[in-house]
Enzyme design. Structure first.
Site, PDB file in Angstrom:
ATOM      1  CG  ASP A   1      74.875  20.611  51.208  1.00 44.39           C
ATOM      2  OD1 ASP A   1      75.915  21.230  51.581  1.00 44.39           O
ATOM      3  OD2 ASP A   1      74.640  19.322  51.398  1.00 44.39           O
TER       4      ASP A   1
ATOM      5  CE  LYS B   1      74.927  26.880  54.064  1.00 46.01           C
ATOM      6  NZ  LYS B   1      74.213  25.660  53.735  1.00 46.01           N
TER       7      LYS B   1
ATOM      8  N   GLY C   1      80.561  22.821  53.210  1.00 44.23           N
ATOM      9  CA  GLY C   1      81.156  22.818  52.041  1.00 44.23           C
ATOM     10  C   GLY C   1      80.298  23.795  50.965  1.00 44.23           C
ATOM     11  CG  HIS C   2      79.760  27.241  52.226  1.00 44.87           C
ATOM     12  ND1 HIS C   2      79.524  28.241  52.964  1.00 44.87           N
ATOM     13  CD2 HIS C   2      78.769  26.225  52.735  1.00 44.87           C
ATOM     14  CE1 HIS C   2      78.940  27.898  54.140  1.00 44.87           C
ATOM     15  NE2 HIS C   2      78.356  26.588  53.910  1.00 44.87           N
TER      16      HIS C   2
ATOM     17  CD  GLN D   1      77.315  23.085  59.508  1.00 45.01           C
ATOM     18  OE1 GLN D   1      77.369  23.822  60.406  1.00 45.01           O
ATOM     19  NE2 GLN D   1      78.376  22.936  58.610  1.00 45.01           N
TER      20      GLN D   1
ATOM     21  CB  THR E   1      75.884  20.097  62.824  1.00 45.36           C
ATOM     22  OG1 THR E   1      77.107  20.123  62.729  1.00 45.36           O
ATOM     23  CG2 THR E   1      75.032  21.338  63.088  1.00 45.36           C
TER      24      THR E   1
ATOM     25  N   GLY F   1      70.991  28.625  38.451  1.00 43.08           N
ATOM     26  CA  GLY F   1      71.997  27.992  37.805  1.00 43.08           C
ATOM     27  C   GLY F   1      73.235  28.240  38.870  1.00 43.08           C
TER      28      GLY F   1
HETATM   29  P1  GDP Z   1      76.214  25.412  50.354  1.00 45.89           P
HETATM   30  O1  GDP Z   1      76.702  24.444  51.350  1.00 45.89           O
HETATM   31  O2  GDP Z   1      74.440  25.890  50.905  1.00 45.89           O
HETATM   32  O3  GDP Z   1      77.138  26.521  50.006  1.00 45.89           O
HETATM   33  O4  GDP Z   1      75.679  24.607  49.343  1.00 45.89           O
HETATM   34  P2  GDP Z   1      76.303  23.508  48.375  1.00 45.89           P
HETATM   35  O5  GDP Z   1      77.733  24.080  47.518  1.00 45.89           O
HETATM   36  O6  GDP Z   1      77.145  22.594  49.126  1.00 45.89           O
HETATM   37  O7  GDP Z   1      75.528  22.917  47.210  1.00 45.89           O
HETATM   38  C1  GDP Z   1      75.015  23.577  46.167  1.00 45.89           C
HETATM   39  C2  GDP Z   1      75.209  23.246  44.946  1.00 45.89           C
HETATM   40  O8  GDP Z   1      74.267  23.786  44.182  1.00 45.89           O
HETATM   41  C3  GDP Z   1      76.740  23.744  44.484  1.00 45.89           C
HETATM   42  O9  GDP Z   1      77.019  22.743  43.566  1.00 45.89           O
HETATM   43  C4  GDP Z   1      76.145  24.954  43.716  1.00 45.89           C
HETATM   44  O10 GDP Z   1      77.188  25.044  42.529  1.00 45.89           O
HETATM   45  C5  GDP Z   1      74.957  24.400  43.027  1.00 45.89           C
HETATM   46  N1  GDP Z   1      74.023  25.636  42.689  1.00 45.89           N
HETATM   47  C6  GDP Z   1      73.957  26.695  43.407  1.00 45.89           C
HETATM   48  N2  GDP Z   1      72.672  27.336  43.121  1.00 45.89           N
HETATM   49  C7  GDP Z   1      72.107  26.910  42.064  1.00 45.89           C
HETATM   50  C8  GDP Z   1      71.176  26.845  41.114  1.00 45.89           C
HETATM   51  O11 GDP Z   1      70.481  27.802  41.157  1.00 45.89           O
HETATM   52  N3  GDP Z   1      71.108  26.148  40.212  1.00 45.89           N
HETATM   53  C9  GDP Z   1      71.935  24.940  39.926  1.00 45.89           C
HETATM   54  N4  GDP Z   1      71.650  24.072  39.203  1.00 45.89           N
HETATM   55  N5  GDP Z   1      72.844  24.570  40.891  1.00 45.89           N
HETATM   56  C10 GDP Z   1      73.030  25.565  42.102  1.00 45.89           C
HETATM   57  P1  IMO Z   2      76.886  23.222  54.276  1.00 46.11           P
HETATM   58  O1  IMO Z   2      77.380  24.321  55.233  1.00 46.11           O
HETATM   59  C1  IMO Z   2      74.760  19.267  54.838  1.00 46.11           C
HETATM   60  C2  IMO Z   2      75.132  16.954  58.321  1.00 46.11           C
HETATM   61  C3  IMO Z   2      75.877  15.627  58.117  1.00 46.11           C
HETATM   62  C4  IMO Z   2      75.212  14.790  59.101  1.00 46.11           C
HETATM   63  C5  IMO Z   2      74.852  15.691  60.198  1.00 46.11           C
HETATM   64  C6  IMO Z   2      76.124  15.906  61.603  1.00 46.11           C
HETATM   65  O2  IMO Z   2      77.812  22.835  53.319  1.00 46.11           O
HETATM   66  O3  IMO Z   2      75.382  23.460  54.008  1.00 46.11           O
HETATM   67  P2  IMO Z   2      78.695  16.813  61.518  1.00 46.11           P
HETATM   68  O4  IMO Z   2      79.801  16.423  60.665  1.00 46.11           O
HETATM   69  O5  IMO Z   2      78.256  18.123  61.708  1.00 46.11           O
HETATM   70  O6  IMO Z   2      78.758  15.877  62.712  1.00 46.11           O
HETATM   71  O7  IMO Z   2      77.385  16.076  60.679  1.00 46.11           O
HETATM   72  O8  IMO Z   2      74.897  17.306  59.665  1.00 46.11           O
HETATM   73  N1  IMO Z   2      75.816  18.077  57.751  1.00 46.11           N
HETATM   74  C7  IMO Z   2      75.602  18.802  56.577  1.00 46.11           C
HETATM   75  N2  IMO Z   2      74.499  18.533  55.594  1.00 46.11           N
HETATM   76  N3  IMO Z   2      75.633  20.484  54.514  1.00 46.11           N
HETATM   77  C8  IMO Z   2      76.157  20.804  55.538  1.00 46.11           C
HETATM   78  O9  IMO Z   2      77.019  22.027  55.557  1.00 46.11           O
HETATM   79  C9  IMO Z   2      76.454  19.856  56.717  1.00 46.11           C
HETATM   80  N4  IMO Z   2      77.340  19.844  57.551  1.00 46.11           N
HETATM   81  C10 IMO Z   2      76.872  18.859  58.235  1.00 46.11           C
HETATM   82  O10 IMO Z   2      75.868  15.107  56.740  1.00 46.11           O
HETATM   83  O11 IMO Z   2      73.866  14.415  58.785  1.00 46.11           O
HETATM   84 MG    MG Z   3      77.363  22.479  51.319  1.00 42.73          MG
END
Ligand code: GDP
Ligand code: IMO
Ligand code: MG
Length: 425
Positions: free
Chosen positions: A13, A16, A40-41, A222, A237, A409
């Site tokens: 998270d 990416k 979840g991207h 991840q 994972t 942001g």
């Molecule tokens: P990913 O899994 O690495 O793609 O990241 P996620 O989407 O799960 O989580 C990142 C969260 O932070 C999302 O809600 C993005 O919209 C948000 N986000 C990404 N970059 C920034 C940033 O620079 N500032 C803020 N406030 N939010 C951000």
């Molecule tokens: P992105 O790509 C954050 C975590 C789960 C759990 C562990 C194992 O959005 O960054 P799994 O479902 O793979 O068996 O879970 O890994 N986990 C993540 N945490 N971002 C993710 O993906 C994750 N994918 C798995 O919360 O702790």
């Molecule tokens: Mg994510």
């Protein structure tokens, strides 16, 4: 010509999705190489939010090729839901999305096994996203799995039955109630739709792009601290999440890898169970969660929050040979006068900067350095406050890696290319 790899350096998270979407115009193809719908991207474009789970984050760039590589595990139900949303937005998936035949399928019973195994673990549960990731990779390495390419075989249903029955026998070991019928019907409906997508021999497909002299960005899922080998095992994972996995998850040679982008938040988060040395249990952690909207994009669970952990960051930078750092969510720290950074762990009275063998059983106390914050400043792309410049320089000094991009942001445009600024060049 070359493959650049983009990975998360923390526990996932890191942002990416947003960064891949931004960098995509520099490449001909974006390719996911591991993980599955546990990812979840999030992309935010013109105020609209999109969350991608299996589809690469280049999909909103017109003319871009997007490959779901062999290293990914695919749930037809989740993928189909994603494709329906993209279709409704008018995205021409027939021209832009390709699925490697060697990618493994997540069966409904994989999801059930995931849930049964987690609940049997009780207090020791991993905190899995319950998407069936672990059981699917177990069948892959156990050489029992079903792959996307098997959908093209006339006896697919028979192969499915054999694996399903194996799973049902395993499920008997657990006290776990399930109703397979409904989800199975949906799964087979979705299978029909997946069959109609562009199914390719991914390794040839990607190498042909490289041979044409074009570039590919490999999109990690991840984070490196969730890597099956090097993460906080067993709270990880089930795939390798480091840059090296791009080679095996796509079928490209190590000699084709050029740059490795590593993303880190300006602080740290983790969702699910497992060690997290800099976790904050107080009001400060709560403020970060609130300001950063730190709730999982896949499960909605609150993310655990803490300060930046340099021993962990340096470890994951080392593992992937990260040569370009990207710092995200700097804006979230705008609420603090002072920011803490962990630059060593205290283990039995000794200060260490290396990761111990096992963070689960080794008691580490973070040693913090206090850095001046930029409280009260609303960040914008035209000007970086001095205190933030100092914070970024501090990170560069401690990691030895240049920061290429700074995200301030969630929107696509809320990004600063530091390489263009004299002070960072
Ligand atoms: P990913 O899994 O690495 O793609 O990241 P996620 O989407 O799960 O989580 C990142 C969260 O932070 C999302 O809600 C993005 O919209 C948000 N986000 C990404 N970059 C920034 C940033 O620079 N500032 C803020 N406030 N939010 C951000
Ligand atoms: P992105 O790509 C954050 C975590 C789960 C759990 C562990 C194992 O959005 O960054 P799994 O479902 O793979 O068996 O879970 O890994 N986990 C993540 N945490 N971002 C993710 O993906 C994750 N994918 C798995 O919360 O702790
Ligand atoms: Mg994510």
């Amino acid at each position: 010509m070359a493959v650049d790899v983009l990975i998360g350096l923390q526990w996932g998270d890191e942002g990416k999705g947003k960064i891949v979407d931004y960098l995509a115009p520099r490449y001909s193809m974006i390719a996911r190489f591991q993980g599955g719908p546990n990812a979840g991207h999030t992309l935010k474009i013109d105020g609209q939010k999109f969350v991608l789970h299996t589809v690469p984050s280049g999909i909103f760039n017109e003319g871009m090729l997007n490959l779901i590589g062999n290293g990914v595990v695919i749930d037809p139900i989740t993928l189909n839901a994603e494709l329906s949303k993209l279709n409704a937005l008018g995205i021409a998936l027939d021209k832009s999305l390709f699925i490697a035949r060697k990618a493994h399928l997540i069966l409904p019973t994989h999801r059930m096994l995931d849930a049964a195994s987690e609940s049997a673990k009780g207090a020791g549960k991993i905190g899995s996203t319950l998407k069936g990731i672990g059981p699917t990779y177990m069948d892959k390495t156990g050489r029992n799995g079903l792959r996307i390419g098997d959908l093209e075989h006339p006896d697919f249903k028979k192969q499915y039955q054999i694996l399903k029955e194996k799973h049902l026998r395993l499920l008997e070991q657990y006290q776990f109630d399930y109703n397979l019928d409904e989800i199975e019907t949906e799964w087979f409906n979705c299978i029909e739709l997946i069959r109609k997508q562009n199914l390719v021999n991914g390794e040839y497909f990607i190498n042909s792009i490289l041979q044409r002299g074009e570039h590919v960005l490999a999109e990690g899922a991840q984070g490196s601290m969730l890597d099956i080998d090097f993460g906080t095992y067993p709270f990880v994972t089930s795939s390798n999440t480091m840059a090296a996995a791009a080679c095996t998850g796509l079928g490209v040679a190590p000699t084709k890898i050029r740059d490795v982008y590593g993303i880190s938040k300006a602080y740290c988060t983790r969702v699910g169970s497992g060690p997290f040395p800099t976790e904050l249990f107080d009001d400060t952690g709560e403020r970060i969660r609130k300001e950063g909207a730190e709730f999982g994009a896949t499960t909605g669970r609150p993310r655990r929050c803490g300060w930046l952990d340099l021993p962990a960051l340096n470890y994951t930078i080392m593992l992937s040979g990260t040569n370009r750092l990207i710092i995200t969510k700097a804006d979230v720290l705008s609420i603090f006068d002072q920011i803490q950074v962990c630059n060593a762990y205290n283990i039995n009275g000794v200060s260490v900067t290396e990761m111990p063998y096992d963070l689960c059983t080794t008691r580490v106390t973070p040693e913090y350095e206090s850095v001046k914050g930029w409280a009260g400043t609303t960040l914008n792309v035209n000007e970086i406050p001095d205190a933030l410049i100092s914070y970024l320089k501090y990170i560069e000094n401690k990691t030895g890696v240049k920061i290429s991009l700074l995200s301030i942001g969630p929107e696509r445009e809320q990004l600063i290319e530091l390489e263009n600024l004299k002070i960072f060049s």
